[in-house]
Design a protein around this motif. Sequence first.
Motif, mmCIF file in Angstrom:
data_model
loop_
_atom_site.group_PDB
_atom_site.id
_atom_site.type_symbol
_atom_site.label_atom_id
_atom_site.label_comp_id
_atom_site.label_asym_id
_atom_site.label_seq_id
_atom_site.Cartn_x
_atom_site.Cartn_y
_atom_site.Cartn_z
ATOM 1 N N LYS A 80 0.450 -0.924 0.400
ATOM 2 C CA LYS A 80 -0.330 -0.325 0.228
ATOM 3 C C LYS A 80 1.042 1.473 0.020
ATOM 4 C CE LYS A 80 -3.924 -2.048 2.638
ATOM 5 N NZ LYS A 80 -4.989 -2.043 3.756
ATOM 6 N N LEU A 81 2.726 0.974 0.497
ATOM 7 C CA LEU A 81 2.747 2.705 0.787
ATOM 8 C C LEU A 81 3.874 2.009 -0.328
ATOM 9 C CD1 LEU A 81 3.446 3.495 4.366
ATOM 10 C CD2 LEU A 81 1.813 4.465 3.183
ATOM 11 N N THR A 82 4.359 2.743 -0.902
ATOM 12 C CA THR A 82 5.902 2.776 -1.665
ATOM 13 C C THR A 82 6.778 2.614 -0.828
ATOM 14 O OG1 THR A 82 5.918 5.466 -1.825
ATOM 15 C CG2 THR A 82 4.390 4.015 -3.870
ATOM 16 N N PRO A 83 7.878 1.760 -1.502
ATOM 17 C CA PRO A 83 9.271 2.182 -0.336
ATOM 18 C C PRO A 83 9.046 3.243 -0.197
ATOM 19 C CG PRO A 83 9.682 0.478 -2.817
ATOM 20 C CD PRO A 83 8.387 1.621 -2.929
ATOM 21 N N THR A 84 9.463 4.353 -0.855
ATOM 22 C CA THR A 84 9.726 5.235 -0.906
ATOM 23 C C THR A 84 9.046 6.163 1.232
ATOM 24 O OG1 THR A 84 10.334 6.069 -2.820
ATOM 25 C CG2 THR A 84 10.086 8.607 -1.389
ATOM 26 N N GLN A 85 7.495 5.801 0.184
ATOM 27 C CA GLN A 85 7.150 6.583 1.423
ATOM 28 C C GLN A 85 6.990 5.842 3.379
ATOM 29 O OE1 GLN A 85 3.413 5.387 -0.292
ATOM 30 N NE2 GLN A 85 2.440 7.445 -0.560
ATOM 31 N N PHE A 86 7.340 4.032 2.553
ATOM 32 C CA PHE A 86 7.354 3.459 3.960
ATOM 33 C C PHE A 86 8.996 3.739 4.560
ATOM 34 C CE2 PHE A 86 8.708 -0.009 6.108
ATOM 35 C CZ PHE A 86 7.652 -0.241 7.256
ATOM 36 N N ASP A 87 10.036 4.261 3.883
ATOM 37 C CA ASP A 87 11.106 4.951 4.204
ATOM 38 C C ASP A 87 10.967 6.145 5.339
ATOM 39 O OD1 ASP A 87 12.515 2.585 3.547
ATOM 40 O OD2 ASP A 87 13.162 3.678 1.701
ATOM 41 N N GLU A 88 10.414 7.584 4.853
ATOM 42 C CA GLU A 88 9.536 8.201 5.390
ATOM 43 C C GLU A 88 9.391 8.480 6.540
ATOM 44 O OE1 GLU A 88 6.872 12.470 4.101
ATOM 45 O OE2 GLU A 88 7.161 10.417 2.492
ATOM 46 N N HIS A 105 -1.038 4.978 13.505
ATOM 47 C CA HIS A 105 -2.219 4.046 12.011
ATOM 48 C C HIS A 105 -2.541 5.485 12.161
ATOM 49 C CE1 HIS A 105 -2.077 -0.513 12.406
ATOM 50 N NE2 HIS A 105 -1.954 -0.194 13.758
ATOM 51 N N ALA A 106 -3.319 6.067 12.732
ATOM 52 C CA ALA A 106 -3.604 7.778 12.719
ATOM 53 C C ALA A 106 -2.429 8.453 11.926
ATOM 54 C CB ALA A 106 -3.748 8.244 13.913
ATOM 55 N N LEU A 107 -1.781 8.491 12.257
ATOM 56 C CA LEU A 107 -0.390 9.268 10.902
ATOM 57 C C LEU A 107 -0.047 8.627 9.612
ATOM 58 C CD1 LEU A 107 2.093 10.956 10.558
ATOM 59 C CD2 LEU A 107 3.970 8.974 11.397
ATOM 60 N N ILE A 108 -0.449 7.223 9.593
ATOM 61 C CA ILE A 108 -0.359 6.673 8.644
ATOM 62 C C ILE A 108 -1.601 6.688 7.182
ATOM 63 C CG2 ILE A 108 -0.214 4.488 6.906
ATOM 64 C CD1 ILE A 108 1.130 3.710 9.279
ATOM 65 N N GLU A 109 -2.850 7.552 8.482
ATOM 66 C CA GLU A 109 -3.731 6.837 7.839
ATOM 67 C C GLU A 109 -4.258 9.163 6.897
ATOM 68 O OE1 GLU A 109 -8.446 6.491 7.978
ATOM 69 O OE2 GLU A 109 -7.470 5.613 9.686
ATOM 70 N N ASP A 110 -3.673 9.707 8.202
ATOM 71 C CA ASP A 110 -3.896 11.186 7.369
ATOM 72 C C ASP A 110 -2.395 11.767 6.155
ATOM 73 O OD1 ASP A 110 -5.893 11.385 9.759
ATOM 74 O OD2 ASP A 110 -4.091 12.579 11.026
ATOM 75 N N ARG A 111 -1.933 10.648 7.035
ATOM 76 C CA ARG A 111 -0.733 11.352 6.058
ATOM 77 C C ARG A 111 -0.338 10.757 4.348
ATOM 78 N NH1 ARG A 111 4.635 14.157 7.261
ATOM 79 N NH2 ARG A 111 6.100 13.916 5.710
ATOM 80 N N TYR A 112 -1.068 9.029 4.654
ATOM 81 C CA TYR A 112 -0.422 8.887 3.230
ATOM 82 C C TYR A 112 -2.143 7.915 2.462
ATOM 83 C CZ TYR A 112 3.916 8.573 4.230
ATOM 84 O OH TYR A 112 4.692 8.932 5.066
ATOM 85 N N ASP A 113 -2.897 8.081 3.356
ATOM 86 C CA ASP A 113 -4.769 7.812 3.048
ATOM 87 C C ASP A 113 -4.693 6.525 3.191
ATOM 88 O OD1 ASP A 113 -7.441 8.391 2.903
ATOM 89 O OD2 ASP A 113 -7.720 8.372 1.011
#
Length: 177
Positions: A80-88, A105-113
Amino acid sequence: MRHLSEEELEQAIEDAQSADETRLVRRLCFIKNLYQGDTRKQAGRRVGISRSTTRRWARAWNDDGVEGLRPRFGGGRPPKLTPTQFDELCGILEEDQPWTPQAIHALIEDRYDVTYHPAHLSRKLRAAGMNYAKPRPMDPRSPADADEILAERLTEALGEDDHDTEEDDPVVLGFFR
């Protein structure tokens, strides 16, 4: 159809083994069994595949040779997250500690939907070298000289101050049920 000689087929199997392409090795072994005179059913039984799979593999071999047998799909759902997003994300988590699982979980949902199941997210974070941990701050009620008080009380309890004779039995502490 014989796209390769038996020696070339054997070399193709060895090349696939050295490249760690186990799925291709299995398919080439199926073809090798056909070269040695097995029927499709017998060759399929030797490598443990169904009759419909023997048909597909034989057709792929006849159409395109080794390349026809090479698996095209690596398997699994894309992340669901690209490698760049996961590293970030890992950088953010390392920078602003501590995090609760709910906050992550809230951070991931807010930042990356994106949403993850809690068990899956913890597996992904452990694979990246991160672990959930509970910070253990000092108890504000404990005195500043707690270590000295403990050492003093242990000395009193063990009676180390009045060791005049060497005949005293040593005191053994333990916990029993």
